[in-house]
Design an enzyme around this catalytic site. Structure first.
Site, PDB file in Angstrom:
ATOM      1  N   CYS A  15       0.828  -1.197   0.000  1.00  0.00           N
ATOM      2  CA  CYS A  15       0.000   0.000   0.000  1.00  0.00           C
ATOM      3  C   CYS A  15       0.866   1.252   0.000  1.00  0.00           C
ATOM      4  CB  CYS A  15      -0.869   0.052   1.248  1.00  0.00           C
ATOM      5  SG  CYS A  15      -2.034  -1.302   1.357  1.00  0.00           S
TER       6      CYS A  15
ATOM      7  N   GLY B 281       0.251   0.267  -4.855  1.00  0.00           N
ATOM      8  CA  GLY B 281      -1.033  -0.419  -4.736  1.00  0.00           C
ATOM      9  C   GLY B 281      -1.976   0.064  -5.818  1.00  0.00           C
TER      10      GLY B 281
ATOM     11  N   ASN C 109      -0.116   1.022   5.784  1.00  0.00           N
ATOM     12  CA  ASN C 109       0.762   0.248   4.906  1.00  0.00           C
ATOM     13  C   ASN C 109       1.481  -0.770   5.780  1.00  0.00           C
ATOM     14  OD1 ASN C 109       3.905   0.979   3.195  1.00  0.00           O
ATOM     15  ND2 ASN C 109       2.549  -0.755   2.953  1.00  0.00           N
ATOM     16  N   GLY C 110       1.338  -2.048   5.452  1.00  0.00           N
ATOM     17  CA  GLY C 110       1.984  -3.093   6.226  1.00  0.00           C
ATOM     18  C   GLY C 110       1.039  -4.246   6.457  1.00  0.00           C
TER      19      GLY C 110
ATOM     20  N   TYR D  18      13.663  -3.012  -4.999  1.00  0.00           N
ATOM     21  CA  TYR D  18      12.650  -3.125  -6.037  1.00  0.00           C
ATOM     22  C   TYR D  18      11.363  -2.333  -5.800  1.00  0.00           C
ATOM     23  CZ  TYR D  18       8.649  -5.649  -8.166  1.00  0.00           C
ATOM     24  OH  TYR D  18       7.477  -5.974  -8.778  1.00  0.00           O
TER      25      TYR D  18
END
Ligand code: SF4
Length: 509
Positions: free
Chosen positions: A45, A72, A147-148, A290
């Site tokens: 996210c 996302g 996020n996570g 990445y």
């Protein structure tokens, strides 16, 4: 305390399984059911928020999310607080540019707003799981973008449900929002309530939260996912997953939110910091290799520069004679340039990405299916003809896409194909917000490098070593999570959760 139901828009309730998203441009593949799927880890996210002294911020949040789109692509949402502290939320399935338009944004009035881009790692791809999540409390509306991934999400949801809370989504993030709301209802102020809720959460979380006139950022003690603070010339404060979100709205980078830190930001008092838990830094090293955009800055340099360096390290560790070095677009290119500079072998472009493919809901024809990667990558025959080629990619997950790339290079005239990977073999799944597939789908979890080379049909294959990957960060090598390469998880993963992704023989250890 009630879940918020205001103003939600729905474009499509559920994503078709054959959706092609942004990451798929780089790693498109077809599974056994002829569905298009990705052969790369998927980022979880992107989170973003702006607090301005005055004026509307919805457009700024929109552009922040636009810059973070790579994190996302399933759903996007924005919540703004108007001058009365009332929230207005718009969220729906799709890319940021599909979810919002001028009319929607111009109707979202308010100087405080947070936003979210989602890829589902916990909970299915449905609009009820889109964020921000808003809960109504006695102190006003509380909103959250996460996020996570929590490793105790099931337990937290169970506790909250047992306490009578009607959770609506299937995400772990809603549990965090409800835990804050519950603590507020018990009489705590905002800060106490947030800290109380964070202490119930185990796992990876970088959070952007808001309540009337206040924006809040928080990271778990390990700081697995990134989160940065920015400021604009007119005194607005910004929170963003990555610095590329600051750049797009002209905000200056101030600093990162530290692992285990809570920052509470108001226009009157600026940034107030609280270390809610002792920091034990373990940033996801895959963010460096990445996930994060190459123009984002971490540890005072762009990730492009780090990726050049790992390419150089790869050339030193695993040299091979060849005529040309190429990268798999886009994420393999900086490391390919680094490899070329170190080895002296010319860099060239021979794989061209179709940059104009958006989403498609149309199944490919059988012939297209057989040609596989050509939908997104095409080869330059005149560059490859008669050449010994070194091809650089950032990772191999299942290996199916790599084989298609190798075949395409040979069909275009390459006489030798040597693959070099700018990370170590991915042998273990991620539980901290990245979708890496279950362990039995990871080619390196049950194959030697030689066996993988055979399967993907290369002349030689080599991966960057774990040591060089960390050395190239040029900061304390203990500051990173590398669990998907080692199986050493810095945040304990409950056995029940492990069994969902790890091969059975490994869960016994
Ligand atoms: S397990 Fe891998 S992908 Fe997950 S946080 Fe750790 S390094 Fe990143």
């Amino acid at each position: 305390m009630l879940p918020d139901h205001s103003d939600h828009s729905v474009f499509a309730d559920e994503m078709p399984k054959n959706l092609i998203n942004h990451r798929d441009f780089e790693d498109l593949d077809f599974n056994d059911d002829n569905e298009i799927e990705s052969d790369k880890p998927q980022e979880a996210c992107g989170v973003f928020g702006v607090l301005a002294a005055e004026g509307d911020v919805a457009k700024l949040v929109y552009f922040g999310l636009y810059a973070l789109q790579h994190r996302g692509q399933e759903s996007a949402g924005i919540t703004v607080y108007d001058e009365h502290g009332t929230t207005h939320t718009h969220k729906a399935m799709g890319l940021v540019a599909q979810v919002f338009n001028e009319t929607i944004l111009s109707e979202m009035k308010g100087a405080l707003g947070i936003g979210h881009n989602r890829y589902s790692t916990t909970g299915s791809s449905k609009v009820c799981n889109a964020q921000p999540i808003v809960v109504n409390t006695r102190l006003g509306d509380f909103s959250l973008a996460h996020n996570g991934n929590l490793v105790n999400a099931t337990e937290l949801r169970g506790e909250l449900s047992a306490q009578g809370h009607a959770l609506e989504s299937t995400t772990d993030s809603e549990g965090i929002a409800f835990a804050v709301g519950e603590a507020v209802e018990e009489g705590k102020d905002w800060q106490e309530a947030i800290v109380t809720a964070l202490r119930r959460c185990h796992g990876a979380f970088s959070l952007v939260m808001a309540m009337p006139n206040v924006i809040v950022g928080a990271r778990d003690a390990y700081g697995v996912r990134p989160l940065v603070i920015g400021k604009t010339g007119d005194g607005s404060y910004v929170l963003s997953s990555e610095t590329c979100g600051l750049d797009i709205i002209g905000a200056e980078y101030v600093r990162e939110v530290l692992p285990g830190e809570l920052v509470i930001i108001t226009i009157e008092n600026g940034i107030q910091s609280l270390q809610w838990e002792e920091a034990k830094p373990k940033l996801c090293v895959f963010e460096m290799i990445y996930f994060a955009r190459p123009d984002s800055v971490m540890h005072d340099e762009s990730l492009y520069t780090y990726r050049l360096r790992i390419g150089r390290a790869l050339a030193r560790e695993s040299p091979v004679e060849a005529d040309i070095v190429i990268g798999v677009p886009d994420s393999g290119i900086p490391a390919a340039i680094g490899f070329s500079r170190e080895s002296g072998i010319p860099y060239g472009e021979a794989l061209i990405k179709n940059r104009y493919v958006g989403r498609t809901f149309i199944q490919p024809t059988q012939a297209m299916r057989e040609s596989g990667i050509r939908m997104k990558l095409n080869t330059l025959k005149d560059v490859l003809q008669g050449k010994r080629v070194i091809v650089i990619d950032d990772s191999i997950v299942r290996g199916t896409t790599s084989r298609k790339i190798v075949r395409a290079l040979r069909e275009a005239g390459a006489i030798e194909v040597h693959m070099r990977i700018s990370s170590p073999p991915v042998t273990h799944p991620c539980f901290y917000g990245i979708d890496t597939d279950s362990q039995d789908h990871l080619i390196a979890s049950h194959n030697s490098v030689e066996a993988i080379a055979k399967q993907i049909e290369v002349d030689t294959l080599a991966y960057l070593s774990h040591d060089e990957m960390l050395k190239a960060t040029q900061i304390d090598t203990m500051h990173f999570c590398t669990a998907c390469f080692t199986g050493k998880y810095p945040i304990e993963v409950p056995d029940k959760l492990k069994r969902t992704k790890l091969m059975l023989e490994n869960t016994a250890t």
